[in-house]
Design a protein around this motif. Structure first.
Motif, short mmCIF file in Angstrom:
data_model
loop_
_atom_site.label_atom_id
_atom_site.label_comp_id
_atom_site.label_asym_id
_atom_site.label_seq_id
_atom_site.Cartn_x
_atom_site.Cartn_y
_atom_site.Cartn_z
N MET A 271 -3.45 -4.71 12.24
CA MET A 271 -4.75 -5.37 12.10
C MET A 271 -5.71 -4.94 13.22
O MET A 271 -6.89 -4.75 12.98
CB MET A 271 -4.58 -6.89 12.10
N ALA A 272 -5.18 -4.79 14.42
CA ALA A 272 -6.03 -4.43 15.56
C ALA A 272 -6.63 -3.04 15.40
O ALA A 272 -7.81 -2.84 15.71
CB ALA A 272 -5.23 -4.51 16.86
N ILE A 273 -5.84 -2.08 14.94
CA ILE A 273 -6.37 -0.72 14.82
C ILE A 273 -7.10 -0.50 13.51
O ILE A 273 -7.98 0.33 13.42
CB ILE A 273 -5.29 0.36 15.00
N GLY A 274 -6.74 -1.27 12.49
CA GLY A 274 -7.35 -1.08 11.18
C GLY A 274 -8.64 -1.84 11.00
O GLY A 274 -9.37 -1.61 10.04
N ASN A 275 -8.89 -2.76 11.96
CA ASN A 275 -10.08 -3.60 11.87
C ASN A 275 -10.15 -4.27 10.50
O ASN A 275 -9.19 -4.86 10.05
CB ASN A 275 -11.34 -2.81 12.19
N ASP A 276 -11.25 -4.10 9.84
CA ASP A 276 -11.46 -4.77 8.56
C ASP A 276 -11.55 -3.75 7.43
O ASP A 276 -12.28 -3.94 6.47
CB ASP A 276 -12.75 -5.60 8.65
N THR A 277 -10.79 -2.64 7.55
CA THR A 277 -10.88 -1.57 6.56
C THR A 277 -10.11 -1.94 5.29
O THR A 277 -9.14 -2.71 5.34
CB THR A 277 -10.30 -0.25 7.11
N PRO A 278 -10.52 -1.38 4.16
CA PRO A 278 -9.78 -1.64 2.92
C PRO A 278 -8.30 -1.23 3.03
O PRO A 278 -7.43 -1.91 2.49
CB PRO A 278 -10.51 -0.78 1.88
N LEU A 279 -8.02 -0.13 3.74
CA LEU A 279 -6.63 0.33 3.86
C LEU A 279 -5.77 -0.71 4.56
O LEU A 279 -4.65 -0.99 4.13
CB LEU A 279 -6.55 1.67 4.59
N VAL A 280 -6.26 -1.29 5.63
CA VAL A 280 -5.46 -2.27 6.35
C VAL A 280 -5.24 -3.52 5.49
O VAL A 280 -4.16 -4.11 5.52
CB VAL A 280 -6.04 -2.60 7.74
N HIS A 281 -6.23 -3.89 4.71
CA HIS A 281 -6.04 -5.04 3.82
C HIS A 281 -5.00 -4.72 2.73
O HIS A 281 -4.17 -5.57 2.40
CB HIS A 281 -7.36 -5.47 3.19
N LEU A 282 -5.05 -3.51 2.21
CA LEU A 282 -4.06 -3.09 1.21
C LEU A 282 -2.65 -3.11 1.81
O LEU A 282 -1.72 -3.66 1.23
CB LEU A 282 -4.39 -1.69 0.69
N LEU A 283 -2.50 -2.50 2.98
CA LEU A 283 -1.18 -2.45 3.61
C LEU A 283 -0.69 -3.85 3.99
O LEU A 283 0.49 -4.17 3.81
CB LEU A 283 -1.21 -1.55 4.85
N ARG A 284 -1.58 -4.66 4.49
CA ARG A 284 -1.18 -6.03 4.84
C ARG A 284 -0.77 -6.80 3.59
O ARG A 284 0.24 -7.52 3.59
CB ARG A 284 -2.34 -6.74 5.54
N GLY A 285 -1.53 -6.67 2.52
CA GLY A 285 -1.18 -7.32 1.26
C GLY A 285 0.16 -6.85 0.73
O GLY A 285 0.99 -7.65 0.26
N LYS A 286 0.39 -5.53 0.80
CA LYS A 286 1.68 -5.00 0.36
C LYS A 286 2.83 -5.55 1.20
O LYS A 286 3.89 -5.84 0.67
CB LYS A 286 1.67 -3.46 0.42
N ALA A 287 2.60 -5.70 2.50
CA ALA A 287 3.64 -6.24 3.38
C ALA A 287 3.96 -7.67 3.00
O ALA A 287 5.13 -8.06 2.91
CB ALA A 287 3.20 -6.16 4.84
N TYR A 288 2.94 -8.47 2.74
CA TYR A 288 3.18 -9.86 2.35
C TYR A 288 3.86 -9.93 0.97
O TYR A 288 4.76 -10.75 0.76
CB TYR A 288 1.89 -10.67 2.35
N LEU A 289 3.43 -9.09 0.05
CA LEU A 289 4.07 -9.08 -1.27
C LEU A 289 5.52 -8.64 -1.18
O LEU A 289 6.40 -9.18 -1.86
CB LEU A 289 3.31 -8.15 -2.24
N ALA A 290 5.80 -7.66 -0.32
CA ALA A 290 7.17 -7.18 -0.14
C ALA A 290 8.07 -8.31 0.37
O ALA A 290 9.24 -8.39 0.03
CB ALA A 290 7.21 -6.00 0.83
N ARG A 291 7.47 -9.20 1.17
CA ARG A 291 8.22 -10.36 1.69
C ARG A 291 8.20 -11.53 0.72
O ARG A 291 8.77 -12.58 0.99
CB ARG A 291 7.61 -10.83 3.00
N GLN A 292 7.50 -11.35 -0.39
CA GLN A 292 7.30 -12.41 -1.39
C GLN A 292 6.61 -13.62 -0.77
O GLN A 292 6.89 -14.77 -1.13
CB GLN A 292 8.62 -12.78 -2.08
N ASP A 293 5.69 -13.35 0.13
CA ASP A 293 4.87 -14.37 0.76
C ASP A 293 3.55 -14.38 0.01
O ASP A 293 2.61 -13.67 0.35
CB ASP A 293 4.66 -14.04 2.24
N PHE A 294 3.47 -15.18 -1.06
CA PHE A 294 2.34 -15.12 -1.97
C PHE A 294 1.14 -15.94 -1.53
O PHE A 294 0.08 -15.87 -2.11
CB PHE A 294 2.78 -15.54 -3.38
N ASP A 295 1.30 -16.74 -0.49
CA ASP A 295 0.15 -17.51 0.02
C ASP A 295 -0.82 -16.59 0.71
O ASP A 295 -1.99 -16.78 0.71
CB ASP A 295 0.63 -18.60 0.98
#
Length: 191
Positions: A167-191
């Motif tokens: 998050m710190a290096i990606g700031n608010d870029t679409p890529l960082v949001h995509l990767l963060r979302g994928k990480a949460y989905l991979a953990r099945q953290d749907f909130d």
């Protein structure tokens, strides 16, 4: 033999110039003159790798490995060719041997970690990837892979640190949001 050396050097020049057809012809000619030549096999494999003809590359690399089993670069390229073919399980033993023989091989270690991750070997993936932090902590795909592996490996400290750095290096870029979302989905953290 002077003529073989000249052919070999011409092949290297063609490879450097990305004239793959000429390089293939010249290194094939070297093999006709010197059937046991390891370098010609490796260079033919490089030609095929550049053309994304992975099976042919693996063929020549395996022949080279039989003749020079101690050469780490051959095993690294074998792992890379298997990786590019999508056969991550086949790539793992090559990358493991590279990391064992050359622990500072960042490329071998990173690819090993990604292969472990694809095989759901999360503890192994975390162990392979974590030592790369100092050199890779600004690489978003590395941080994502490490975060996912660490999360599944129950290394929440490392997962949290990797996600925070992402998050710190990606700031608010679409890529960082995509990767963060994928990480949460991979953990099945749907909130």
């Amino acid at each position: 033999d002077g003529s073989m050396r000249q052919i070999y050097e011409s092949g290297e020049a063609a490879l450097k110039a990305n004239d793959l057809n000429r390089a293939r012809a010249l290194f094939s000619e070297v093999l006709k003159i010197a059937p046991e030549d390891v370098g010609a096999r490796v260079n033919l494999a490089v030609v095929y790798m550049r053309e994304q003809q992975w099976d042919e590359a693996v063929h020549y690399l395996r022949e080279a490995e039989k003749r020079a089993p101690g050469v780490t670069g051959i095993r690294l390229n074998l792992g890379l060719a298997e990786y590019r073919k999508g056969d991550y399980a086949a790539a793992i033993p090559y990358f493991e041997s590279v990391v064992r023989d050359a622990p500072d091989s960042a490329q071998g270690r990173r690819l090993l970690g990604v292969c472990y991750l694809s095989q759901e070997r999360y503890v192994d993936a975390t162990s392979a990837l974590e030592p790369l932090w100092a050199a890779s902590d600004t690489d978003m795909s590395y941080l994502y892979s490490l975060a996912v592996a660490a999360g599944y490996a129950k290394r929440t400290d490392l997962e949290t640190r990797a996600l925070a750095q992402l998050m710190a290096i990606g700031n608010d870029t679409p890529l960082v949001h995509l990767l963060r979302g994928k990480a949460y989905l991979a953990r099945q953290d749907f909130d």
